[in-house]
Design a protein around this motif. Structure first.
Motif, PDB file in Angstrom:
ATOM      1  N   ALA A   1       0.819  -1.210   0.000  1.00 49.43           N
ATOM      2  CA  ALA A   1       0.000   0.000   0.000  1.00 49.43           C
ATOM      3  C   ALA A   1       0.854   1.261   0.000  1.00 49.43           C
ATOM      4  O   ALA A   1       1.941   1.304   0.585  1.00 49.43           O
ATOM      5  CB  ALA A   1      -0.910  -0.005   1.228  1.00 49.43           C
ATOM      6  N   SER A   2       0.340   2.280  -0.685  1.00 49.66           N
ATOM      7  CA  SER A   2       0.949   3.626  -0.704  1.00 49.66           C
ATOM      8  C   SER A   2       2.390   3.629  -1.169  1.00 49.66           C
ATOM      9  O   SER A   2       3.169   4.518  -0.828  1.00 49.66           O
ATOM     10  CB  SER A   2       0.865   4.273   0.695  1.00 49.66           C
ATOM     11  N   GLU A   3       2.761   2.632  -1.968  1.00 44.85           N
ATOM     12  CA  GLU A   3       4.127   2.582  -2.492  1.00 44.85           C
ATOM     13  C   GLU A   3       4.088   2.612  -4.013  1.00 44.85           C
ATOM     14  O   GLU A   3       3.436   1.786  -4.645  1.00 44.85           O
ATOM     15  CB  GLU A   3       4.834   1.312  -2.022  1.00 44.85           C
ATOM     16  N   GLU A   4       4.762   3.585  -4.609  1.00 44.98           N
ATOM     17  CA  GLU A   4       4.817   3.679  -6.063  1.00 44.98           C
ATOM     18  C   GLU A   4       5.624   2.510  -6.618  1.00 44.98           C
ATOM     19  O   GLU A   4       6.730   2.245  -6.179  1.00 44.98           O
ATOM     20  CB  GLU A   4       5.475   5.001  -6.486  1.00 44.98           C
ATOM     21  N   ALA A   5       5.049   1.809  -7.567  1.00 45.46           N
ATOM     22  CA  ALA A   5       5.744   0.673  -8.175  1.00 45.46           C
ATOM     23  C   ALA A   5       6.845   1.162  -9.108  1.00 45.46           C
ATOM     24  O   ALA A   5       6.685   2.167  -9.794  1.00 45.46           O
ATOM     25  CB  ALA A   5       4.744  -0.184  -8.947  1.00 45.46           C
ATOM     26  N   HIS A   6       7.968   0.438  -9.099  1.00 42.41           N
ATOM     27  CA  HIS A   6       9.044   0.733 -10.041  1.00 42.41           C
ATOM     28  C   HIS A   6       8.699   0.053 -11.358  1.00 42.41           C
ATOM     29  O   HIS A   6       8.589  -1.164 -11.434  1.00 42.41           O
ATOM     30  CB  HIS A   6      10.385   0.226  -9.523  1.00 42.41           C
ATOM     31  N   LEU A   7       8.496   0.844 -12.388  1.00 44.54           N
ATOM     32  CA  LEU A   7       8.079   0.298 -13.674  1.00 44.54           C
ATOM     33  C   LEU A   7       9.277   0.111 -14.587  1.00 44.54           C
ATOM     34  O   LEU A   7      10.067   1.029 -14.800  1.00 44.54           O
ATOM     35  CB  LEU A   7       7.062   1.238 -14.344  1.00 44.54           C
ATOM     36  N   GLY A   8       9.420  -1.088 -15.095  1.00 42.51           N
ATOM     37  CA  GLY A   8      10.506  -1.396 -16.020  1.00 42.51           C
ATOM     38  C   GLY A   8      10.177  -2.667 -16.776  1.00 42.51           C
ATOM     39  O   GLY A   8       9.205  -3.365 -16.478  1.00 42.51           O
ATOM     40  N   VAL A   9      11.011  -2.991 -17.758  1.00 38.25           N
ATOM     41  CA  VAL A   9      10.792  -4.187 -18.570  1.00 38.25           C
ATOM     42  C   VAL A   9      10.776  -5.438 -17.690  1.00 38.25           C
ATOM     43  O   VAL A   9      10.015  -6.378 -17.939  1.00 38.25           O
ATOM     44  CB  VAL A   9      11.879  -4.292 -19.657  1.00 38.25           C
ATOM     45  N   ALA A  10      11.605  -5.450 -16.650  1.00 38.58           N
ATOM     46  CA  ALA A  10      11.677  -6.612 -15.762  1.00 38.58           C
ATOM     47  C   ALA A  10      10.357  -6.876 -15.058  1.00 38.58           C
ATOM     48  O   ALA A  10      10.061  -8.019 -14.676  1.00 38.58           O
ATOM     49  CB  ALA A  10      12.773  -6.404 -14.722  1.00 38.58           C
ATOM     50  N   GLN A  11       9.542  -5.840 -14.867  1.00 39.44           N
ATOM     51  CA  GLN A  11       8.250  -5.992 -14.189  1.00 39.44           C
ATOM     52  C   GLN A  11       7.128  -6.362 -15.164  1.00 39.44           C
ATOM     53  O   GLN A  11       5.998  -6.605 -14.748  1.00 39.44           O
ATOM     54  CB  GLN A  11       7.869  -4.694 -13.461  1.00 39.44           C
ATOM     55  N   ALA A  12       7.420  -6.366 -16.445  1.00 44.47           N
ATOM     56  CA  ALA A  12       6.382  -6.595 -17.460  1.00 44.47           C
ATOM     57  C   ALA A  12       6.658  -7.848 -18.278  1.00 44.47           C
ATOM     58  O   ALA A  12       6.466  -7.868 -19.498  1.00 44.47           O
ATOM     59  CB  ALA A  12       6.268  -5.366 -18.368  1.00 44.47           C
ATOM     60  N   GLY A  13       7.085  -8.914 -17.629  1.00 49.11           N
ATOM     61  CA  GLY A  13       7.436 -10.149 -18.327  1.00 49.11           C
ATOM     62  C   GLY A  13       6.281 -10.767 -19.083  1.00 49.11           C
ATOM     63  O   GLY A  13       6.448 -11.279 -20.203  1.00 49.11           O
ATOM     64  N   ALA A  14       5.085 -10.740 -18.512  1.00 48.80           N
ATOM     65  CA  ALA A  14       3.924 -11.335 -19.174  1.00 48.80           C
ATOM     66  C   ALA A  14       3.607 -10.601 -20.467  1.00 48.80           C
ATOM     67  O   ALA A  14       3.292 -11.221 -21.494  1.00 48.80           O
ATOM     68  CB  ALA A  14       2.720 -11.310 -18.250  1.00 48.80           C
TER      69      ALA A  14
END
Length: 512
Positions: free
Chosen positions: A48-61
């Protein structure tokens, strides 16, 4: 309750064996993509209340789908998820579209050229601008000039937006060239009624920028419903200007500025502005228009009651009439929540003290557990509330007419012991209660239990014939609360915020 049309449009990945037993529930690429779109991670944990770090590694699907030639399917999933307003934050959807636009899949490539600003992204941005009401768009471009380093001028240029009508062309010119060129270009033209309205509005915005006359600024605010972001910093030093803004200020903005406005004497006990605001906060139509959730109102109320900000030195004496109005608004806003129509068990762990504070809020875990319980008890017809600890479990009588204080008292009346989070699931199984979603609330991220929560849940699935889901919520936790099993029906929430309700709702509707 029948599922909504948008819920039915999402495929599920249920698996059963020949005997009808509900086995391991697959986490497919589509599900992992939707998790990413919802909260910026493909995993089964939401912090909660934590901004996600967005990168290619997080978008494997998403990458897997693109590599398998399923790019169009992925883009449609992103579009549908965004249109249904299923996401906690918009950033993951934007990132996902940008990633799609750079992929070399032939079918996508034809629609998404030019790197990140490919055809699909350009079209999406252009459609958004052209889909706006002209006066509303004029307000947007003058109120929010840039965000995260991007200005409207940048976005309109990179998207190659071609305005759909003359009024939108006027706004585009204003963004790109400024007011002087617009004024010269349209001064002697025979303009449509809509163009005349936009010109008048932009002229007012420019006029207020150059005005040092407090009375004139106030009159322009009240006549044209100007907002705080359209004024100069010097204007905001005036209490009278703030009071003029307050009349039309969005309620969501009001909630988080109550302390500051009280500290600056903009809101004073018994003043007409304070009375008018209190009346507005208690109006169901205003609450519905603002789409305010009870949890948001409670967070704002507790923060206001606290009398000082989390950062800085600002302090205030909370006004009693405002606190009363917030309390009434809290209860009225439950009508804003649309039921999911599923069977819920909300189980509150009373094994440890519930006097801790939920990170990032002014709420004790006892009050947080109570309001979470109230949300489901008041909006979902098939909800059972349990209080539990090791070897002890009690069905709680939480009714729609109970106050927050009464609900809190009901939850903490049984004695505590060690934590055993399997008890609520075992209780449902043993008592023949078929449950769609178990929501387990606890302070304690470390549990002792007689059996595995996962195995206990699987047993309930087999017995009840439901694809039951389990949300393990550590209200004070800042880390992973449960080992990753790869079972789609299990999610962990660390801490709690408004986004957590969105995630539970999506899980209940088989979306993530």
């Amino acid at each position: 309750m029948e599922p909504s049309a948008c819920t039915q449009s999402y495929p599920s990945n249920h698996t059963s064996n020949a005997a009808g037993e509900h086995c391991h529930w697959e986490v497919s690429d589509n599900v992992r993509l939707r998790r990413f779109l919802c909260y910026g991670s493909e995993g089964d944990v939401y912090t909660a209340s934590e901004e996600a770090h967005l990168g290619v590694a997080q978008a494997g699907a998403l990458l897997s789908m693109l590599q398998e030639g399923r790019g169009i399917e992925a883009v449609n999933e992103i579009k549908r998820f965004a249109q249904d307003e299923r996401a906690v934050r918009p950033d993951p959807s934007i990132f996902a579209l940008a990633l799609c636009s750079q992929h070399a899949e032939k079918e996508l490539k034809e629609d998404m050229k030019c790197g990140i600003w490919g055809r699909a992204l350009r079209k999406a941005v252009s459609d958004w601008y052209n889909g706006q009401d002209a006066l509303s768009l004029a307000a947007v471009v003058t109120r929010c000039k840039q965000r995260e380093g991007w200005s409207h001028k940048d976005v309109l240029r990179l998207s190659h937006t071609k305005p759909a009508d003359e009024a939108l062309a006027l706004i585009s010119k204003y963004v790109a060239k400024g007011w002087k060129e617009v004024h010269v270009a349209y001064a002697d033209k025979e303009n449509t009624e809509e163009v005349v309205k936009v010109l008048l509005y932009l002229e007012v915005v420019e006029k207020v920028k150059h005005s040092c006359d407090e009375t004139e600024v106030i009159n322009l605010i009240e006549e044209h419903k100007l907002e705080r972001e359209q004024l100069l910093t010097d204007h905001l030093k005036s209490k009278l200007v703030w009071r003029a803004l307050l009349k039309e200020m969005p309620l969501q903005s009001v909630l988080w500025m109550l302390g500051k406005m009280t500290a600056r004497k903009i809101l004073q006990p018994g003043a007409s502005e304070t009375q008018a605001l209190c009346e507005r906060m208690q109006t169901e139509a205003a609450l519905k228009k603002a789409k305010l959730h009870p949890f948001s109102i409670l967070l704002a109320s507790e923060h206001y009651k606290r009398g000082q900000g989390y950062q800085g030195k600002t302090k205030w004496a909370a006004d009693g009439s405002i606190l009363k109005a917030l309390d009434i608004a809290f209860y009225k806003s439950f009508s804003n929540i649309e039921p999911v129509g599923k069977s819920f068990v909300v189980a509150v762990d009373v094994s440890t003290s519930l006097s801790s504070v939920v990170p990032g809020t002014a709420l004790s875990t006892a009050v947080a557990a109570a309001v979470i319980t109230m949300v489901f008890a008041r909006t979902e017809a098939d909800t059972r509330v349990l209080a539990y600890s090791e070897g002890a479990l009690q069905l709680c009588s939480v009714s729609a007419d109970m106050s927050l204080a009464q609900t809190t008292d009901e939850l903490i009346k049984i004695p505590g012991g060690s934590t055993d989070c399997t008890l609520p699931i075992a209780w449902a199984t043993e008592n023949g209660k078929a449950v769609d979603v178990f929501i387990i609330l606890t302070n304690n991220p470390l549990w002792t239990f007689t059996a595995s929560p996962v195995e206990t849940l699987k047993k309930h699935r087999q017995t009840s014939g439901r694809h039951s889901k389990l949300v393990m919520c550590g209200l004070t936790s800042i880390g992973h609360t449960m080992p990753d099993t790869g079972d789609r029906g299990l999610l962990s929430i660390c801490g709690f915020d408004l986004g957590a309700f969105c995630i539970i709702r999506n899980l209940a509707q088989d979306l993530i």
